[in-house]
Scaffold this motif. Structure first.
Motif, short mmCIF file in Angstrom:
data_model
loop_
_atom_site.label_atom_id
_atom_site.label_comp_id
_atom_site.label_asym_id
_atom_site.label_seq_id
_atom_site.Cartn_x
_atom_site.Cartn_y
_atom_site.Cartn_z
N THR A 192 0.80 -1.24 0.00
CA THR A 192 0.00 0.00 0.00
C THR A 192 0.83 1.28 0.00
N GLY A 193 2.13 1.17 0.27
CA GLY A 193 2.96 2.36 0.39
C GLY A 193 2.80 3.06 1.72
N ILE A 194 1.97 2.53 2.61
CA ILE A 194 1.80 3.12 3.94
C ILE A 194 2.98 2.70 4.81
N LEU A 195 3.64 3.68 5.39
CA LEU A 195 4.84 3.46 6.18
C LEU A 195 4.50 3.49 7.66
N VAL A 196 4.63 2.36 8.33
CA VAL A 196 4.38 2.27 9.77
C VAL A 196 5.73 2.48 10.46
N SER A 197 5.92 3.70 10.98
CA SER A 197 7.23 4.03 11.55
C SER A 197 7.13 5.25 12.46
N ASP A 198 7.94 5.24 13.50
CA ASP A 198 8.07 6.41 14.36
C ASP A 198 9.40 7.12 14.12
N ASP A 199 10.14 6.67 13.12
CA ASP A 199 11.44 7.25 12.79
C ASP A 199 11.25 8.71 12.36
N GLU A 200 11.94 9.62 13.02
CA GLU A 200 11.79 11.05 12.76
C GLU A 200 12.20 11.45 11.34
#
Length: 164
Positions: free
Chosen positions: A60-68
């Motif tokens: 989906t191209g959805i990025l699950v991340s908390d990386d700043e």
């Protein structure tokens, strides 16, 4: 070079909004087959959460991340929006897809996750895997899923809804 066999352990990720709309994607190899994000582990020791994050991004191209470094990207969703629902389905692998698995493998264990997103989160499909996407109210989405385990997971959504 021969492609390695798929590992018969996978994830199913129900992507949804707080309004209980569900994202479904149509398979490119089977037009008319609608589903949530699914995918097998890349290695036996790959953590299921990592599999879920990877498959969501790939499909989906959805990025699950908390990386700043990804702050401000519209397709980024915080890690805390991905939840392991603690459900596992064991099912018979459809005969049309058994050739992807080692000889004698006929069953797959699928672990269910939910990912809450904003309705305007951009979706970019992998064109070799999926033709189009649609957002539907969860009951309609369940009816459209070709897989019974996917439909059942979607119907469980209200039980697992995360507050915004």
């Amino acid at each position: 070079m021969t492609k390695p066999y798929k590992i018969p352990e996978s994830v199913l990720v129900v992507i949804y909004t707080v309004e209980l709309d569900v994202l479904l994607i149509e398979r490119a190899d089977r037009p008319g087959y609608w589903q949530s994000v699914t995918g097998s582990k890349d290695s036996v020791d790959e953590p299921l959460r990592e599999t879920a994050v990877r498959e969501v991004f790939e499909e989906t191209g959805i990025l699950v991340s908390d990386d700043e470094q990804y702050a401000g990207r519209a397709e980024r969703v915080s890690q805390d929006k991905l939840c392991d629902w603690g459900l596992a389905n064991v099912y018979e692998i459809y005969p049309v897809w058994r050739h992807r698995y080692a000889p004698g493998i006929t069953r797959n264990t699928e672990h269910v996750f939910g990912l809450q997103v904003q309705r305007d989160t951009p979706v970019t499909l992998a064109p070799r895997e999926h033709l189009q996407f649609i957002w539907l109210p969860y009951r309609e989405a369940a009816d459209k899923c070709f897989s019974p385990s996917n439909a059942e997971a979607v119907l469980q959504l209200p039980k697992y809804l995360r507050s915004p």
